[in-house]
Write a protein that holds these residues in place. Structure first.
Motif, PDB file in Angstrom:
ATOM      1  N   GLU A 102       0.700  -1.109  -0.280  1.00 51.36           N
ATOM      2  CA  GLU A 102      -0.529   0.105  -0.574  1.00 51.36           C
ATOM      3  C   GLU A 102       0.648   1.341   0.370  1.00 51.36           C
ATOM      4  O   GLU A 102       1.856   1.315   0.635  1.00 51.36           O
ATOM      5  CB  GLU A 102      -1.109   0.499   1.206  1.00 51.36           C
ATOM      6  CG  GLU A 102      -2.010  -0.966   0.787  1.00 51.36           C
ATOM      7  CD  GLU A 102      -3.319  -1.024  -0.334  1.00 51.36           C
ATOM      8  OE1 GLU A 102      -2.570   0.229  -0.730  1.00 51.36           O
ATOM      9  OE2 GLU A 102      -3.512  -1.968   0.234  1.00 51.36           O
ATOM     10  N   PHE A 127      -3.333   4.103  -1.612  1.00 54.99           N
ATOM     11  CA  PHE A 127      -4.923   3.661  -0.213  1.00 54.99           C
ATOM     12  C   PHE A 127      -4.290   5.385  -0.179  1.00 54.99           C
ATOM     13  O   PHE A 127      -5.904   5.223   0.326  1.00 54.99           O
ATOM     14  CB  PHE A 127      -3.497   3.144   0.864  1.00 54.99           C
ATOM     15  CG  PHE A 127      -4.112   3.012   2.297  1.00 54.99           C
ATOM     16  CD1 PHE A 127      -5.568   1.229   2.102  1.00 54.99           C
ATOM     17  CD2 PHE A 127      -4.275   3.678   3.675  1.00 54.99           C
ATOM     18  CE1 PHE A 127      -5.835   1.618   2.842  1.00 54.99           C
ATOM     19  CE2 PHE A 127      -5.462   3.616   4.521  1.00 54.99           C
ATOM     20  CZ  PHE A 127      -5.822   1.846   4.027  1.00 54.99           C
ATOM     21  N   ASP A 175      -4.049   1.357   8.990  1.00 55.69           N
ATOM     22  CA  ASP A 175      -5.506   0.769   7.947  1.00 55.69           C
ATOM     23  C   ASP A 175      -4.760  -0.176   6.968  1.00 55.69           C
ATOM     24  O   ASP A 175      -5.086  -0.378   6.226  1.00 55.69           O
ATOM     25  CB  ASP A 175      -6.038   1.889   7.929  1.00 55.69           C
ATOM     26  CG  ASP A 175      -7.242   2.880   8.950  1.00 55.69           C
ATOM     27  OD1 ASP A 175      -7.399   1.765   9.844  1.00 55.69           O
ATOM     28  OD2 ASP A 175      -7.414   3.715   9.195  1.00 55.69           O
ATOM     29  N   GLN A 187      -5.062  -3.688   5.482  1.00 54.21           N
ATOM     30  CA  GLN A 187      -5.505  -3.723   3.857  1.00 54.21           C
ATOM     31  C   GLN A 187      -4.787  -4.219   3.297  1.00 54.21           C
ATOM     32  O   GLN A 187      -5.396  -5.396   2.825  1.00 54.21           O
ATOM     33  CB  GLN A 187      -5.337  -2.465   3.084  1.00 54.21           C
ATOM     34  CG  GLN A 187      -5.985  -2.344   1.730  1.00 54.21           C
ATOM     35  CD  GLN A 187      -7.720  -2.937   1.045  1.00 54.21           C
ATOM     36  OE1 GLN A 187      -8.480  -2.382   2.343  1.00 54.21           O
ATOM     37  NE2 GLN A 187      -8.282  -3.463   0.278  1.00 54.21           N
ATOM     38  N   LYS A 188      -3.748  -4.159   3.307  1.00 54.65           N
ATOM     39  CA  LYS A 188      -2.731  -5.711   2.377  1.00 54.65           C
ATOM     40  C   LYS A 188      -2.503  -6.558   3.074  1.00 54.65           C
ATOM     41  O   LYS A 188      -2.455  -7.903   2.410  1.00 54.65           O
ATOM     42  CB  LYS A 188      -1.009  -5.087   2.956  1.00 54.65           C
ATOM     43  CG  LYS A 188      -0.307  -5.516   2.320  1.00 54.65           C
ATOM     44  CD  LYS A 188       1.464  -5.317   2.176  1.00 54.65           C
ATOM     45  CE  LYS A 188       2.230  -6.326   1.642  1.00 54.65           C
ATOM     46  NZ  LYS A 188       2.488  -7.140   2.307  1.00 54.65           N
ATOM     47  N   GLN A 239      -5.719  -8.347   1.848  1.00 59.89           N
ATOM     48  CA  GLN A 239      -5.214  -9.022  -0.196  1.00 59.89           C
ATOM     49  C   GLN A 239      -4.541  -9.493   0.343  1.00 59.89           C
ATOM     50  O   GLN A 239      -5.052 -10.852  -0.190  1.00 59.89           O
ATOM     51  CB  GLN A 239      -5.395  -7.753  -0.696  1.00 59.89           C
ATOM     52  CG  GLN A 239      -5.689  -6.475  -1.226  1.00 59.89           C
ATOM     53  CD  GLN A 239      -7.029  -6.467  -1.438  1.00 59.89           C
ATOM     54  OE1 GLN A 239      -7.273  -7.809  -2.374  1.00 59.89           O
ATOM     55  NE2 GLN A 239      -8.100  -5.624  -1.120  1.00 59.89           N
TER      56      GLN A 239
END
Length: 143
Positions: free
Chosen positions: A77, A99, A117, A121-122, A125
């Motif tokens: 990100e 991001f 955050d 998110q990474k 994924q």
């Protein structure tokens, strides 16, 4: 959350050194690059959860570096960071996969929340990819 690896990219060396020290005090595994070229070399050699990227640098601008990062390490990100308010650059960065976008001077706690955050998110994924790979492996067993 496990420790996150973050690469900070900024041509302002004093700012970069201060940022690295402050992040390490907050238990962030922080690394520094003072140019886009140096950042891309580090990204080729090692993986990072998040890259905090200055928009304006002398050797390559942040948008060029962002494009290269998304080619080399698409799951990393990227948080764009600038001292110059420019909505157009923010839009372009977000459309290319950044991001988020923050203004200097950045509040350290706000930056830390954004890093957490982005790292989350990474990892989400990566988990989706692992599950898909498991499904694909299971499916190929029955062929």
């Amino acid at each position: 959350m496990e420790e996150m690896r973050v690469l900070f990219v900024d041509d302002e060396k004093d700012f970069l050194e201060t940022l690295i020290k402050r992040m390490k005090k907050r238990h962030v595994d922080a690394y520094a690059a003072s140019s886009g070229t140096e950042a891309l070399q580090l990204i080729r050699e090692s993986s990072f959860d998040v890259v905090v990227l200055d928009v304006r640098m002398p050797d390559m601008d942040g948008i060029e570096v962002l494009k290269a990062i998304k080619t080399i390490a698409p799951l990393s990100e990227v948080i764009m960071l600038t001292g110059h308010a420019c909505l157009e650059v923010a839009r372009e960065g977000m459309s290319l996969g950044a991001f988020d976008y923050l203004m200097k001077p950045v509040n350290i706690d706000e930056l830390l929340y954004k890093l957490q955050d982005a790292c989350k998110q990474k990892r989400l994924q990566e988990e989706k990819i692992r599950k898909l790979e498991q499904v694909m492996t299971t499916c190929s067993v029955f062929k």
